[in-house]
Design a protein around this motif. Structure first.
Motif, PDB file in Angstrom:
ATOM      1  N   LEU A  32      -4.729  -3.270  -2.771  1.00  0.00           N
ATOM      2  CA  LEU A  32      -4.446  -2.386  -1.255  1.00  0.00           C
ATOM      3  C   LEU A  32      -3.460  -2.093  -1.048  1.00  0.00           C
ATOM      4  O   LEU A  32      -2.595  -0.641  -0.934  1.00  0.00           O
ATOM      5  N   ILE A  33      -2.286  -2.795  -0.623  1.00  0.00           N
ATOM      6  CA  ILE A  33      -0.528  -2.285  -0.415  1.00  0.00           C
ATOM      7  C   ILE A  33      -0.112  -1.826  -1.710  1.00  0.00           C
ATOM      8  O   ILE A  33       0.353  -0.630  -1.143  1.00  0.00           O
ATOM      9  N   LEU A  34      -0.268  -1.944  -2.621  1.00  0.00           N
ATOM     10  CA  LEU A  34       0.703  -1.309  -3.723  1.00  0.00           C
ATOM     11  C   LEU A  34      -1.102   0.205  -3.249  1.00  0.00           C
ATOM     12  O   LEU A  34       0.615   1.317  -3.579  1.00  0.00           O
ATOM     13  N   PHE A  35      -1.984   0.600  -3.420  1.00  0.00           N
ATOM     14  CA  PHE A  35      -2.057   1.230  -3.483  1.00  0.00           C
ATOM     15  C   PHE A  35      -1.775   2.371  -2.030  1.00  0.00           C
ATOM     16  O   PHE A  35      -1.401   4.062  -2.969  1.00  0.00           O
ATOM     17  N   SER A  36      -1.903   1.946  -1.303  1.00  0.00           N
ATOM     18  CA  SER A  36      -0.721   2.673  -0.169  1.00  0.00           C
ATOM     19  C   SER A  36       0.398   2.620  -0.319  1.00  0.00           C
ATOM     20  O   SER A  36       0.598   4.291   0.156  1.00  0.00           O
ATOM     21  N   LYS A  37       1.338   2.187  -0.450  1.00  0.00           N
ATOM     22  CA  LYS A  37       2.950   2.677  -1.043  1.00  0.00           C
ATOM     23  C   LYS A  37       2.588   3.751  -2.012  1.00  0.00           C
ATOM     24  O   LYS A  37       3.381   5.004  -1.872  1.00  0.00           O
ATOM     25  N   HIS A  38       1.958   3.732  -3.317  1.00  0.00           N
ATOM     26  CA  HIS A  38       1.763   4.697  -3.773  1.00  0.00           C
ATOM     27  C   HIS A  38       1.818   6.390  -3.460  1.00  0.00           C
ATOM     28  O   HIS A  38       2.000   7.116  -3.648  1.00  0.00           O
ATOM     29  N   ILE A  39       0.397   5.903  -2.710  1.00  0.00           N
ATOM     30  CA  ILE A  39       0.296   7.179  -1.993  1.00  0.00           C
ATOM     31  C   ILE A  39       0.523   7.992  -1.225  1.00  0.00           C
ATOM     32  O   ILE A  39       1.303   8.576  -1.271  1.00  0.00           O
ATOM     33  N   LYS A  40       2.145   6.827  -0.182  1.00  0.00           N
ATOM     34  CA  LYS A  40       2.710   6.915   0.394  1.00  0.00           C
ATOM     35  C   LYS A  40       3.937   8.024  -0.035  1.00  0.00           C
ATOM     36  O   LYS A  40       3.794   9.157  -0.086  1.00  0.00           O
ATOM     37  N   ASP A  41       3.940   7.464  -1.560  1.00  0.00           N
ATOM     38  CA  ASP A  41       5.206   7.564  -2.369  1.00  0.00           C
ATOM     39  C   ASP A  41       5.127   9.087  -3.123  1.00  0.00           C
ATOM     40  O   ASP A  41       5.851   9.637  -3.984  1.00  0.00           O
ATOM     41  N   LYS A  42       3.217   9.082  -3.507  1.00  0.00           N
ATOM     42  CA  LYS A  42       2.653  10.728  -4.081  1.00  0.00           C
ATOM     43  C   LYS A  42       3.022   9.849  -5.001  1.00  0.00           C
ATOM     44  O   LYS A  42       3.139  11.159  -6.740  1.00  0.00           O
ATOM     45  N   VAL A  66      -5.290   4.958   5.990  1.00  0.00           N
ATOM     46  CA  VAL A  66      -6.846   3.932   6.256  1.00  0.00           C
ATOM     47  C   VAL A  66      -6.432   3.150   4.591  1.00  0.00           C
ATOM     48  O   VAL A  66      -7.536   1.751   4.819  1.00  0.00           O
ATOM     49  N   LEU A  67      -6.186   3.526   3.730  1.00  0.00           N
ATOM     50  CA  LEU A  67      -5.809   1.762   2.585  1.00  0.00           C
ATOM     51  C   LEU A  67      -4.923   0.405   3.622  1.00  0.00           C
ATOM     52  O   LEU A  67      -5.974  -0.414   3.616  1.00  0.00           O
ATOM     53  N   CYS A  68      -4.083   0.736   4.954  1.00  0.00           N
ATOM     54  CA  CYS A  68      -3.612  -0.444   5.202  1.00  0.00           C
ATOM     55  C   CYS A  68      -4.673  -0.694   6.446  1.00  0.00           C
ATOM     56  O   CYS A  68      -4.681  -2.412   6.210  1.00  0.00           O
ATOM     57  N   ASP A  69      -5.424  -0.185   6.878  1.00  0.00           N
ATOM     58  CA  ASP A  69      -6.414  -0.611   7.752  1.00  0.00           C
ATOM     59  C   ASP A  69      -7.601  -1.299   7.072  1.00  0.00           C
ATOM     60  O   ASP A  69      -8.418  -2.220   7.615  1.00  0.00           O
ATOM     61  N   LEU A  70      -8.477  -0.715   5.674  1.00  0.00           N
ATOM     62  CA  LEU A  70      -8.919  -1.877   4.802  1.00  0.00           C
ATOM     63  C   LEU A  70      -8.483  -3.280   4.646  1.00  0.00           C
ATOM     64  O   LEU A  70      -9.154  -4.082   4.230  1.00  0.00           O
TER      65      LEU A  70
END
Length: 210
Positions: A32-42, A66-70
């Motif tokens: 989830l942390i990785l996904f959140s960073k990836h989306i933020k960096d597009k 949303v991913l950070c909250d999850l």
């Protein structure tokens, strides 16, 4: 949602010990942390649908949050397991766990365990519960006691829910004459693994639990 579904499947099934379930949850939290960073960096490697959409900075920020909250929700829900994380690691990897990090009453027993080549072979060839069943409670009383406490924990309600569903399926209006004794026998046969041991006359048989 696909990643959540994958996690849900991993948390189901019989004879799955709590340390394995917790490792799946821990891995998902890291994802989830990785996904959140990836989306933020597009970087949409793990989100194929977003590759073909024009995602505005506002939406990427929203999805990332949303991913950070999850991740925060998962951390809150499984906070109790963090308190016994070292114990889970000890029970699941007793031969590689650093005895210096263990409780004092376990250290000498872990040293003996690490130096026993026969037990190393058993650990590599047997299932974890069977491995601990072979340990001498006289020689490793504290290690056995810790293992018993962890291995008896119910990691999920999957088996209970499956049994309840099976009960509802069998106790239907089409089988209204089914007695409690017969229903209990149906559940016992369906929810446990058994082999049949027929005698020579094949007139009776004994159920032997696996």
């Amino acid at each position: 949602m696909a990643h959540l579904n994958e996690l849900n499947v991993k948390l189901q099934g019989k004879n799955v010990f709590v340390h394995k379930l917790y490792s799946s949850v821990t891995a998902f939290k890291a994802k989830l942390i990785l996904f959140s960073k990836h989306i933020k960096d597009k970087v949409f490697t793990r989100f194929p649908t977003l590759k073909y959409l024009k995602v505005s900075p506002e939406k990427t920020e929203k999805y990332s949050k949303v991913l950070c909250d999850l991740h925060g929700e998962f951390s809150c829900c499984f906070s109790d397991f963090e308190k016994i994380e070292k114990t889970l690691e000890l029970v699941s990897f007793p031969l590689s766990f650093d005895y210096k990090k263990a409780l004092q009453e376990l250290q000498l027993e872990l040293i003996d365990l690490h130096c026993d080549s026969t037990l190393k072979e058993k650990y590599n060839s047997e299932k974890l519960n069977k491995f601990y069943a072979t340990l001498s409670e006289t020689k490793f009383p504290n290690v056995c006691k810790v293992a018993q406490k962890i291995l008896v924990l119910f990691g999920s309600t999957y088996v209970c829910e499956q049994t309840f569903s099976l009960l509802n399926y069998n106790k239907s209006r089409y089988r209204s004459q089914l007695t409690d004794q017969h229903l209990s026998s149906v559940l016992q046969i369906s929810m446990t693994r058994m082999t049949l041991d027929f005698d020579e006359n094949k007139s009776t048989f004994d159920f032997i639990r696996d």
